[in-house]
Design an enzyme around this catalytic site. Sequence first.
Site, PDB file in Angstrom:
ATOM      1  N   GLY A 108       0.797  -1.214   0.000  1.00  0.00           N
ATOM      2  CA  GLY A 108       0.000   0.000   0.000  1.00  0.00           C
ATOM      3  C   GLY A 108       0.830   1.265   0.000  1.00  0.00           C
ATOM      4  O   GLY A 108       2.045   1.235  -0.119  1.00  0.00           O
ATOM      5  N   ASP A 219       6.055  -5.497  16.213  1.00  0.00           N
ATOM      6  CA  ASP A 219       6.890  -4.813  15.218  1.00  0.00           C
ATOM      7  C   ASP A 219       7.338  -3.456  15.753  1.00  0.00           C
ATOM      8  O   ASP A 219       7.312  -2.456  15.043  1.00  0.00           O
ATOM      9  CB  ASP A 219       6.116  -4.656  13.913  1.00  0.00           C
ATOM     10  CG  ASP A 219       7.026  -4.330  12.722  1.00  0.00           C
ATOM     11  OD1 ASP A 219       8.233  -4.658  12.797  1.00  0.00           O
ATOM     12  OD2 ASP A 219       6.549  -3.743  11.744  1.00  0.00           O
TER      13      ASP A 219
END
Length: 488
Positions: A108, A219
Amino acid sequence: MIMDNFEFAPAPPQRCPEAYGPRANNNQKRCFQLAQAFFKDGVRRARERNERQLDLERRLEDPAVGPRREQLWKLGGMSEAKYLRFLRTKEELSNYIPIKTIGKGYFGEVKLVRKKQDGKVYALKRLAKTEMVSHEQLPRVRAERDALAESDSEWVVKLYTTFQDSTSLYLLMEYLPGGDLMALLIKYQIFSEDITRFYAAEMIMAIEAIHNLGFIHRDIKPDNILIDREGHVKLADFGLSKGFSKSHDHSYYRELLQKPAPPNNKPANRNSVNLDEIALTVSNRAQINEWRRSRRLMAYSAVGTPDYIAPELFTGQGYSFEIDWWSLGAIIYECLVGWPPFASDNSYDTYRKIVNWRQTFFFPDDVYLHPNAAHLIRSLICDASSRLGSRGGAAEIKAHPFFAGVDFNSLRRIEAPFRPHLESDEDTSCFPVDELPQGEGFSNGPTNTNGTNGHQATASNFQEEEVTPEMCLPFIGYTFKRFEKTFM
């Protein structure tokens, strides 16, 4: 009534899953899971509305309100009516004016946009449905949406609304113009102990906020620590986060270590500097910082940047919230030393170093660290069972001597070490926009969920195509609209 003259046909036999094809069975599972999520949102919205009414009634009982009681009640009703109209209003891409691309990833892109209705600036993240489905990224999309939708913390980037069309998913988020922590590390190369303590304390608050919602981020890295206009941090990019829901279940790290090493040990996903040829010493900081700039390129890949990932994710062991505290330790190490503790020139070697951390983790001889700082890092980069935060959560880490004297409850009232100098609400000077392709309108090209700065996401095709059940069923209940501010 006499029923003797009636004959009833036997009930049809119940058909087992094997009677249907894999496509039908998969769609049935998706419908079940996503219907649960859809109705959960409806119940949550009703509860929130009830809580707002009770809160307003409590305020009206205050004698100090006096003659304003009727006016406040009327304003509350008008706000609710306005919100209900907002829920019925279809959100679409044409409602926004694109300004500039501020991030790209593997599935994206993220653009700075201005909303036509209110003129405000937002960050709009766009994800391609076909890429999400074909690369089995649906749990990542759902986890990110749910984590941001459920959070109302000042330490987490605010999600205002999500919407979709036949080809894409969209997340409208607040724009944080200060860039990210990685940009600060590139600019200043290394932080003092006081500055490191400030950012570490704010990261603890952000991680704690997500853990309190029942999510593991998985993350945590400098690229996902965004900086607001006051210089304080907010946590972003929840594409790898794990909630304890079936719709969040995925095996993103499965078989990473089984992948073959790069041929001839050549760099993989790095385009400028071979770290293996650089001695990790203070005298080589300029070269190391150049390698750090090239590290950003890895965020455009599907694998991402593994430098801060805990070993439990690679080894197949069970894990819980403590894996995010390992990542915190790795970031503190980089802030004080100048490079990540397991830095390598390719992801394969980084994975191996992390898994074998007992043999590969060390502090450089020519870098002095205060004993409290060194002890904190060693208490975070260690076995999960003895890791700081594994038993008492964030409170354990806050109590460490390294944070002596820190008032965690007033951090956002403290002046930040670095405050961005902004020319306007469209200022993108803190983002590497010159490295990104810019074009008019919304691009039809590449786009990813895994971005370098939390606003990032890329590479896919947004061309119109036939809407199939595979493109509809996985995204049932994806739409979200926040009550506060979005409709004001």
